[in-house]
Design a protein around this motif. Sequence first.
Motif, mmCIF file in Angstrom:
data_model
loop_
_atom_site.group_PDB
_atom_site.id
_atom_site.type_symbol
_atom_site.label_atom_id
_atom_site.label_comp_id
_atom_site.label_asym_id
_atom_site.label_seq_id
_atom_site.Cartn_x
_atom_site.Cartn_y
_atom_site.Cartn_z
ATOM 1 N N THR A 76 -4.447 -0.360 -6.116
ATOM 2 C CA THR A 76 -3.410 0.154 -7.009
ATOM 3 C C THR A 76 -3.132 -0.793 -8.173
ATOM 4 O OG1 THR A 76 -2.351 1.538 -5.344
ATOM 5 C CG2 THR A 76 -0.954 0.741 -7.114
ATOM 6 N N ALA A 77 -3.164 -2.097 -7.918
ATOM 7 C CA ALA A 77 -2.836 -3.073 -8.963
ATOM 8 C C ALA A 77 -3.765 -2.967 -10.166
ATOM 9 C CB ALA A 77 -2.875 -4.491 -8.394
ATOM 10 N N GLU A 78 -4.979 -2.518 -9.949
ATOM 11 C CA GLU A 78 -5.928 -2.357 -11.050
ATOM 12 C C GLU A 78 -5.686 -1.077 -11.829
ATOM 13 O OE1 GLU A 78 -9.674 -2.410 -9.141
ATOM 14 O OE2 GLU A 78 -9.610 -4.563 -8.664
ATOM 15 N N LYS A 79 -4.964 -0.134 -11.226
ATOM 16 C CA LYS A 79 -4.812 1.202 -11.816
ATOM 17 C C LYS A 79 -3.428 1.446 -12.393
ATOM 18 C CE LYS A 79 -8.117 3.120 -8.481
ATOM 19 N NZ LYS A 79 -8.267 1.967 -7.571
ATOM 20 N N ILE A 80 -2.508 0.529 -12.129
ATOM 21 C CA ILE A 80 -1.132 0.685 -12.570
ATOM 22 C C ILE A 80 -0.876 -0.301 -13.701
ATOM 23 C CG2 ILE A 80 0.016 -1.056 -11.106
ATOM 24 C CD1 ILE A 80 1.922 1.190 -10.191
ATOM 25 N N ASN A 81 0.034 0.033 -14.613
ATOM 26 C CA ASN A 81 0.363 -0.957 -15.653
ATOM 27 C C ASN A 81 1.848 -1.300 -15.706
ATOM 28 O OD1 ASN A 81 1.482 1.253 -17.103
ATOM 29 N ND2 ASN A 81 -0.427 1.553 -18.249
ATOM 30 N N THR A 82 2.640 -0.631 -14.877
ATOM 31 C CA THR A 82 4.073 -0.900 -14.841
ATOM 32 C C THR A 82 4.581 -0.719 -13.415
ATOM 33 O OG1 THR A 82 4.229 0.054 -17.065
ATOM 34 C CG2 THR A 82 6.298 -0.394 -15.922
ATOM 35 N N ILE A 83 5.465 -1.620 -12.994
ATOM 36 C CA ILE A 83 6.109 -1.514 -11.686
ATOM 37 C C ILE A 83 7.614 -1.552 -11.889
ATOM 38 C CG2 ILE A 83 6.499 -2.656 -9.455
ATOM 39 C CD1 ILE A 83 3.649 -3.882 -9.796
ATOM 40 N N ASN A 84 8.318 -0.628 -11.254
ATOM 41 C CA ASN A 84 9.781 -0.678 -11.200
ATOM 42 C C ASN A 84 10.190 -1.179 -9.827
ATOM 43 O OD1 ASN A 84 9.996 0.331 -13.780
ATOM 44 N ND2 ASN A 84 11.298 2.053 -13.227
ATOM 45 N N TYR A 85 10.913 -2.293 -9.803
ATOM 46 C CA TYR A 85 11.386 -2.857 -8.542
ATOM 47 C C TYR A 85 12.728 -2.216 -8.203
ATOM 48 C CZ TYR A 85 12.618 -6.296 -4.983
ATOM 49 O OH TYR A 85 12.969 -6.918 -3.805
ATOM 50 N N ALA A 86 12.786 -1.508 -7.062
ATOM 51 C CA ALA A 86 13.969 -0.725 -6.694
ATOM 52 C C ALA A 86 14.580 -1.270 -5.397
ATOM 53 C CB ALA A 86 13.564 0.738 -6.490
ATOM 54 N N PHE A 87 15.869 -1.481 -5.400
ATOM 55 C CA PHE A 87 16.844 -1.345 -6.473
ATOM 56 C C PHE A 87 17.760 -2.560 -6.482
ATOM 57 C CE2 PHE A 87 16.202 3.283 -5.758
ATOM 58 C CZ PHE A 87 15.911 3.661 -7.053
ATOM 59 N N GLY A 88 18.301 -2.837 -7.666
ATOM 60 C CA GLY A 88 19.497 -3.648 -7.747
ATOM 61 C C GLY A 88 20.707 -2.736 -7.672
ATOM 62 N N LEU A 145 9.726 -4.064 -14.252
ATOM 63 C CA LEU A 145 11.127 -3.836 -14.599
ATOM 64 C C LEU A 145 11.954 -3.832 -13.318
ATOM 65 C CD1 LEU A 145 9.252 -2.129 -16.725
ATOM 66 C CD2 LEU A 145 11.435 -1.222 -17.473
ATOM 67 N N TRP A 146 13.183 -4.301 -13.426
ATOM 68 C CA TRP A 146 14.110 -4.241 -12.297
ATOM 69 C C TRP A 146 14.963 -2.995 -12.482
ATOM 70 C CZ3 TRP A 146 17.200 -9.190 -10.506
ATOM 71 C CH2 TRP A 146 17.742 -8.951 -9.232
ATOM 72 N N SER A 147 14.893 -2.113 -11.501
ATOM 73 C CA SER A 147 15.627 -0.852 -11.563
ATOM 74 C C SER A 147 16.938 -0.974 -10.812
ATOM 75 C CB SER A 147 14.777 0.271 -10.960
ATOM 76 O OG SER A 147 15.426 1.519 -11.090
ATOM 77 N N PHE A 148 18.015 -0.489 -11.417
ATOM 78 C CA PHE A 148 19.351 -0.580 -10.833
ATOM 79 C C PHE A 148 19.925 0.804 -10.586
ATOM 80 C CE2 PHE A 148 18.683 -4.687 -12.650
ATOM 81 C CZ PHE A 148 19.363 -5.565 -11.817
ATOM 82 N N GLY A 149 20.539 0.966 -9.436
ATOM 83 C CA GLY A 149 21.205 2.222 -9.113
ATOM 84 C C GLY A 149 20.480 2.984 -8.031
ATOM 85 N N GLY A 150 19.899 4.121 -8.408
ATOM 86 C CA GLY A 150 19.303 5.006 -7.416
ATOM 87 C C GLY A 150 20.361 5.907 -6.795
ATOM 88 N N TRP A 151 19.922 6.816 -5.962
ATOM 89 C CA TRP A 151 20.829 7.793 -5.369
ATOM 90 C C TRP A 151 22.000 7.124 -4.661
ATOM 91 C CZ3 TRP A 151 21.961 12.758 -5.606
ATOM 92 C CH2 TRP A 151 22.696 13.345 -4.576
ATOM 93 N N THR A 152 21.720 6.113 -3.854
ATOM 94 C CA THR A 152 22.754 5.491 -3.030
ATOM 95 C C THR A 152 23.676 4.593 -3.835
ATOM 96 O OG1 THR A 152 21.243 5.549 -1.139
ATOM 97 C CG2 THR A 152 23.140 4.089 -0.967
#
Length: 417
Positions: A76-88, A145-152
């Motif tokens: 996957t690391a070779e095929k992806i160019n962005t990662i969102n780290y979930a969640f803050g 990117l650091w993602s904040f929030g989410g459903w919960t």
Amino acid sequence: MRSPHVRTRTRAIGILLTLALAIPLTVLATLAPSSTAGAATTPAGPRAAGVKMGYFTEWGVYDRNYHVKNMVTSGTAEKINTINYAFGNVQGGRCTMGDSFAAIEKSYTADQSVDGVADTWDQPLRGNFNQLLKLKKKYPHIKILWSFGGWTWSGGFTQAMQNPAAFAQSCYDLVNDPRWQGLFDGIDLDWEYPNACGLSCDSSGPAVMKDMMQAFRGTFGDQLVTAAVTADASAGGKIEAADYAGAAQYADWYNVMTYDFFGAWDAQGPTAPHSPLTSYDGIPKQGFDSSAAIEKFKAAGVPANKLLLGIGFYGRGWTGVTQAGPGGTATGPAPGTYEQGIDDYKELKSKCPATGTVAGTAYAHCGNQWWSYDTPQTVGGKMSYAKQQGLGGAFIWELSGDTANGELMSAVNSGLG
């Protein structure tokens, strides 16, 4: 009917563990670099071209046993160019860390580590953050990117937006904390939903989305600023509730959550695909499909190249179903590995193989269970749609649902080219 995009992403125990560890991060905050005064306010459109983004969940290191290294071993690391780290989290008007143990403390052995080097007891940074830094070193094309929030964790946005400048600055200070310098390339704001209801309701008014994105662009300058947004294109629905077009000028892109339209929260059915690309005869609610959402955003004035199409690496299902095609009755949610009514693609592809397609996605009827999920073939069709529409790319929720050899991510990558 329950609203779409009900993203029950963890087992109850995982949520409790994460909530127990959710703490405001104040240590060293005063040492964090400040944002640049007079920073650019409008990102260049081409920054969103060809985005292949996946969410990496903080809690995935527990029951799911999915770690940063899995992105390497799966290809996957070779095929992806962005990662969102979930969640803050968003608490007390500011961005805070979610599970600090998983993020910065968990120790990795040599065989678990991205670079084959074991953590030591006295190193200042361990956990997911250290592994992600190693991943960026090995694959320098990847942005995180650091993602904040989410459903919960969306409930804190309303309070935070009473002072947008202070909110944005708190997030900047946390994202760019010196302890993980160089890890994050920006922030993703996953508010479910501005001026509408999710797990809780917000009534801040339509302008709150624009105000938030403007404040974050001004604070984050040329770092990436993105948002996960509703895909409810029904008449009077969530897309109409906030000024997404006005906010788009400050965003690099929107992650349009084109999944979870239907599911076993409607326990008796009718069975319906949770991520239809288009409408179809018998769809339970008009405006609950991916293309309707994309078209509604475009009609409102959001540029196509700032819209990413969402792909779920999981399925939703019912039990007590006798009808093979969609539209059947049910008696409740189907059993899942981690929670009822939902399961990963990697589990479903063998335990309940697809038996048909509808509206550009797949469904499966096995025994008395009925599931819908995307396959490599239907992902390919959705990627063709994304290219035809001139979209900025695609994103997936979430990485651990894929097979060990990353076959869904491969379909996203080859489909977008």
